[in-house]
Write an enzyme that holds these catalytic residues in place. Structure first.
Site, PDB file in Angstrom:
ATOM      1  CG  ASP A 279      -2.004   0.983   1.182  1.00  0.00           C
ATOM      2  OD1 ASP A 279      -2.334   1.453   0.088  1.00  0.00           O
ATOM      3  OD2 ASP A 279      -2.550   1.313   2.261  1.00  0.00           O
TER       4      ASP A 279
ATOM      5  CG  ASN B 242      -7.428  -2.417  -6.031  1.00  0.00           C
ATOM      6  OD1 ASN B 242      -6.520  -3.206  -5.781  1.00  0.00           O
ATOM      7  ND2 ASN B 242      -7.764  -1.448  -5.167  1.00  0.00           N
TER       8      ASN B 242
HETATM    9  C1  FPP Z   1      -2.072   0.096  -3.289  1.00  0.00           C
HETATM   10  O1  FPP Z   1      -1.572   1.424  -3.231  1.00  0.00           O
HETATM   11  C2  FPP Z   1      -1.449  -0.604  -4.384  1.00  0.00           C
HETATM   12  C3  FPP Z   1      -2.110  -1.185  -5.426  1.00  0.00           C
HETATM   13  C4  FPP Z   1      -3.583  -1.177  -5.544  1.00  0.00           C
HETATM   14  C5  FPP Z   1      -1.365  -1.841  -6.513  1.00  0.00           C
HETATM   15  C6  FPP Z   1      -0.211  -2.703  -6.069  1.00  0.00           C
HETATM   16  C7  FPP Z   1       0.498  -3.117  -7.274  1.00  0.00           C
HETATM   17  C8  FPP Z   1       1.812  -3.097  -7.422  1.00  0.00           C
HETATM   18  C9  FPP Z   1       2.771  -2.752  -6.357  1.00  0.00           C
HETATM   19  C10 FPP Z   1       2.311  -3.465  -8.770  1.00  0.00           C
HETATM   20  C11 FPP Z   1       3.212  -4.657  -8.724  1.00  0.00           C
HETATM   21  C12 FPP Z   1       2.591  -5.942  -8.734  1.00  0.00           C
HETATM   22  C13 FPP Z   1       2.940  -6.908  -9.608  1.00  0.00           C
HETATM   23  C14 FPP Z   1       2.397  -8.275  -9.432  1.00  0.00           C
HETATM   24  C15 FPP Z   1       3.809  -6.658 -10.760  1.00  0.00           C
HETATM   25  P1  FPP Z   1      -2.579   2.617  -3.438  1.00  0.00           P
HETATM   26  O2  FPP Z   1      -2.655   2.922  -4.891  1.00  0.00           O
HETATM   27  O3  FPP Z   1      -3.889   2.291  -2.799  1.00  0.00           O
HETATM   28  O4  FPP Z   1      -1.847   3.755  -2.669  1.00  0.00           O
HETATM   29  P2  FPP Z   1      -2.535   4.952  -1.873  1.00  0.00           P
HETATM   30  O5  FPP Z   1      -3.281   4.328  -0.729  1.00  0.00           O
HETATM   31  O6  FPP Z   1      -1.369   5.759  -1.434  1.00  0.00           O
HETATM   32  O7  FPP Z   1      -3.409   5.684  -2.838  1.00  0.00           O
END
Ligand code: FPP
Length: 247
Positions: free
Chosen positions: A27, A75
């Site tokens: 996250d 998501n």
């Molecule tokens: C949450 O941060 C993250 C995600 C929804 C995506 C996670 C994906 C990756 C790290 C890509 C790599 C994975 C692979 C398998 C290649 P957020 O966007 O919710 O962050 P925020 O809470 O700060 O908005």
């Protein structure tokens, strides 16, 4: 249950117990990008690099199972361009993983409903699983289009179908029957779940499997997460007194 590590890293004392199964809620990508005035997808790109680095690190120190939360059933509510960027990242990383994770002896599995993804991505998921299935190293579960409630509903449907067909008697249903019907069937429950970015939420991640998991919340955004943070989480895990409901 924890096992004793083979010393492969000077930063961690030899006597430290290693969690067998670690889960990570990756996250904070969006906030990392925002802090730098960059688009959210730049945060995901950085997060994807960290995903690879930490996966390899976990394999190198002897973690047996690592489950990373890459994309939840919720998501899909994100803006179209962010979803597009994430799908692009998944594609390129899954293409690279086909050869790259070979040297690290990593078994790749996907948990979640893969039918939600494009045929191309589904084929890459199948190929990764097929090519890595006989490896002997760490099992990497990549949770994609994963939601724990969804997983449990799927398990309930599966169990009720077996009862209806007479294959299973209702009286024989146990907690183990449920565990065996989840995506993680045959794997130990996570000992440790790490959530960077300072949020105190489980966000529909491994609800059943996490009944006795130790949680470590770290005040660091996922793109800033380093090997030393993993060491710190393992050290914190070692200070916990796990009682599993006993005394
Ligand atoms: C949450 O941060 C993250 C995600 C929804 C995506 C996670 C994906 C990756 C790290 C890509 C790599 C994975 C692979 C398998 C290649 P957020 O966007 O919710 O962050 P925020 O809470 O700060 O908005």
């Amino acid at each position: 249950m924890a096992i004793f590590r083979k010393r492969k890293n000077d930063a961690l004392p030899e006597e430290l117990a290693l969690p067998v199964h670690v889960g990570i809620i990756m996250d904070g990508n969006g906030r990392w990008a925002k802090k730098r005035g960059l688009p959210r997808k730049a945060g995901h790109r950085e997060g994807a690099k960290v995903f690879r680095k930490i996966t390899r690190y976990c394999a190198s120190i002897g973690i047996k199972y690592l489950t990373v939360y890459a994309f939840s059933t919720e998501n899909w509510r994100r803006p179209e361009d962010e979803i597009g960027a994430l799908m692009g990242l998944f594609k390129s990383y899954l293409e690279e993983a086909l050869s790259d994770f070979k040297d690290d002896d990593i078994v790749v599995k996907f948990i979640g409903d893969r039918t939600g993804f494009s045929p191309e991505l589904q084929a890459l998921m199948d190929d990764n699983e097929e090519i890595s299935k006989d490896r002997k190293g760490m099992v990497l579960n990549i949770a994609m289009n994963y939601g724990s409630r969804d997983e449990i509903v799927r398990a309930v449907k599966n169990i009720s179908a077996r009862v209806s067909s007479g294959e299973l008697s209702q009286d024989d249903i146990t907690a183990q029957t449920v565990s065996d019907s989840l995506y993680t069937a045959g794997q130990p429950d996570p000992d440790l779940i790490i959530r960077p970015s300072g949020e105190y939420r489980i966000s529909n991640f491994m609800l059943w499997q996490a009944a006795y998991t130790e949680f470590v919340i770290m005040n660091k955004l996922w793109p800033d997460f380093k090997e030393a943070d993993m060491d710190e989480a393992i050290q914190i895990f070692n200070q916990r007194n796990r009682r599993y409901g006993g005394v």
